[in-house]
Design an enzyme around this catalytic site. Structure first.
Site, short mmCIF file in Angstrom:
data_model
loop_
_atom_site.label_atom_id
_atom_site.label_comp_id
_atom_site.label_asym_id
_atom_site.label_seq_id
_atom_site.Cartn_x
_atom_site.Cartn_y
_atom_site.Cartn_z
N SER A 94 0.83 -1.21 0.00
CA SER A 94 0.00 0.00 0.00
C SER A 94 0.86 1.26 0.00
CB SER A 94 -0.88 0.01 1.25
OG SER A 94 -0.06 0.00 2.40
N GLY A 103 -5.25 -1.30 5.70
CA GLY A 103 -5.63 -1.90 6.98
C GLY A 103 -7.01 -1.56 7.47
N CYS A 161 2.79 -7.06 1.51
CA CYS A 161 1.87 -6.38 2.43
C CYS A 161 1.08 -7.46 3.15
CB CYS A 161 0.94 -5.48 1.63
SG CYS A 161 -0.41 -4.80 2.60
N THR A 192 -1.54 -7.12 5.07
CA THR A 192 -2.99 -6.89 5.01
C THR A 192 -3.55 -7.40 3.68
OG1 THR A 192 -2.51 -4.87 6.23
CG2 THR A 192 -4.75 -5.13 5.43
N CYS A 216 3.35 -6.18 9.90
CA CYS A 216 3.05 -5.22 8.83
C CYS A 216 4.40 -4.85 8.24
CB CYS A 216 2.36 -3.98 9.41
SG CYS A 216 2.32 -2.56 8.29
N THR A 217 4.49 -4.79 6.92
CA THR A 217 5.81 -4.60 6.30
C THR A 217 6.38 -3.19 6.53
OG1 THR A 217 4.70 -4.11 4.20
CG2 THR A 217 5.44 -6.37 4.56
#
Ligand code: DGL
Length: 257
Positions: free
Chosen positions: A16, A48, A78, A80, A185-186
Site C-alpha cells: 500500500s 488496513g 503487504c 494486510t 506489517c511490512t
C-alpha cells in the site's frame, strides 16, 4: 517467446506504500540479478482499514497491471493484502505464481515458543480469517495481539513525532512484559529501533526473509531464474508522488526512519 526472454521478465512486488521495501531488501539478498517493478499504492493507503472486498478489488487492478507488464511472478509485500486477498488472487490469476507474506508467528512457534509474545499488525490483518487460522495453529497461549491503527500511515509519512506518540500509546504497556515481537506489517521493520526504545530489548520476528526464500524456490522449481547479471528496480507510485520514490530508494540503501 523464447526461453531467454521468458526467464528475464520482471518480478512485480507491491504494497500500500513504501513499506514493502523491507521485503524487497530481503529478496535482493537472495535474488540480486532480477528485474523488479515495485508498485507503491499510496493512493489507497491504508489497506488496513478497508474491507476484504475492497482490498481484493484494489489488488486485482495491481495484478492486472503487472500482467500487462509481463511479470513472471508477483510478490504481495503487504500483510494486510496477503491476509485478505491472496486466495482470491491465486484463483483469479492462476497462471502467475503469487507469493505472499504473513506475520512470522510460526517462527515464534519454532524458535521461542515459551516466551511472551506481542503481535503488531493492522486491523485488516488481525480481523482476517487467514490470520486467525495462523493464530490457532501456532498459539503459544502467551500472545498479545495489537491492532496498530494509523501506524503504517505515520511511517509512510515519516512523521517521527506521531510515530513515537502512537507507539507509546499503543504498546507502552507491554514494556518488560514480552520477549518476542512479531512485526506483522511490512512498514514496521522501518521503526524497529523506535519500538525497542518504547518496549525494551526484545527479539523481532519478520516474515520478509521467508518470502525471499520462497520466491527463490518458486523461480528455481519453474526454471524461471534470470540468466542476466544486471539488476534493475523500477519504482511506481499510484499517487505519482516523487518524494515517495526518494524515500523508497533511501530505505532500500540504508535502514530505519
Ligand atoms: N504494509 C501493509 C502491511 O503489511 C499495511 C499498511 C496499510 O494499512 O496499508 O500490512
Amino acid at each position: 517467446m523464447d526461453k531467454q526472454k521468458q526467464v528475464n521478465r520482471p518480478i512485480g512486488i507491491f504494497d500500500s506504500g513504501i513499506g514493502g521495501v523491507t521485503v524487497l531488501k530481503e529478496i535482493l539478498k537472495e535474488l540480486p540479478h532480477e528485474k523488479y517493478i515495485y508498485y507503491s499504492d499510496s493512493k489507497n493507503i491504508p489497506y488496513g482499514d478497508k474491507s476484504g472486498k475492497q482490498i481484493q478489488n484494489i489488488c486485482s487492478k495491481i495484478v492486472e497491471y503487472f500482467l500487462e507488464r509481463n511479470c513472471k511472478a508477483i510478490v504481495i509485500a503487504c500483510n494486510t493484502a496477503s491476509a485478505n486477498a491472496v486466495e482470491f488472487l491465486r484463483k483469479k490469476y492462476a497462471k502467475v505464481p503469487i507469493i505472499a507474506i504473513e506475520p512470522a508467528y510460526k517462527m515464534v512457534y519454532d524458535n521461542s515458543y515459551n516466551e511472551e509474545t506481542l503481535i503488531m499488525a493492522t486491523k485488516g490483518t488481525i480481523e482476517s480469517e487467514r490470520f486467525n487460522l495462523l493464530l490457532q495453529k501456532y498459539n503459544n497461549h502467551k500472545t498479545y495481539i495489537k491492532e496498530c491503527v494509523g501506524l503504517a500511515d505515520k511511517i509512510e509519512e515519516g512523521n517521527e513525532k506521531e510515530i513515537i506518540r502512537l507507539l507509546t500509546e499503543e504498546i507502552g504497556e507491554y514494556k518488560g512484559k514480552v520477549k518476542n515481537v512479531v512485526l506483522g506489517c511490512t512498514h514496521y521493520p522501518l521503526i524497529q529501533d523506535k519500538i525497542e526504545k518504547i518496549i525494551g530489548k526484545v527479539q523481532f520476528f519478520n516474515g520478509a526473509k521467508g518470502v525471499a526464500t520462497h520466491l527463490k524456490e518458486v523461480l528455481k522449481n519453474n526454471n524461471m531464474q534470470s540468466t542476466e547479471k544486471n539488476q534493475n528496480i523500477e519504482f511506481i507510485d499510484s499517487s505519482k508522488n516523487e518524494q515517495k520514490k526518494n524515500r523508497f530508494f533511501y530505505f532500500l540503501e540504508c535502514g530505519n526512519i
